[in-house]
Design an enzyme around this catalytic site. Structure first.
Site: not given
Length: 92
Positions: A63-65
């Site tokens: 989850p790079c967000h």
């Protein structure tokens, strides 16, 4: 020993550690680029972390967000800032 589901992407041990660390962040939480670099073993490599996030091959799984700037601002996100805000709000 738990069964390994998949290998973390990345061409270096640092990249694999960054993706693994981010994968293990709790839903609804955020981490800074600098914190992520530090937890992966190189606190000065926050720009490298940014490049890894930009090129994340598994954004649904890793989850790079959840990665934000040290000043608390949202930072960048490849699809759009609107999507990053949406995903962060969705997890709260």
């Amino acid at each position: 020993m738990p069964k390994k589901i998949f290998d973390f992407p990345g061409e270096t041990a640092f990249a694999k550690k960054v993706y693994e660390t981010l994968y293990n962040t709790k839903k609804g939480s955020v981490i800074t680029y600098k914190e992520l670099a530090s937890k992966a073993g190189n606190p000065k490599a926050y720009r490298a972390v940014g490049n890894l996030m930009k090129n994340n091959p598994l954004p649904i799984i890793i989850p790079c967000h959840r990665v934000i700037k040290s000043d608390g601002s949202i930072g960048k996100f490849s699809p759009s800032i609107k999507w990053k805000k949406y995903l962060l709000d969705l997890e709260r």
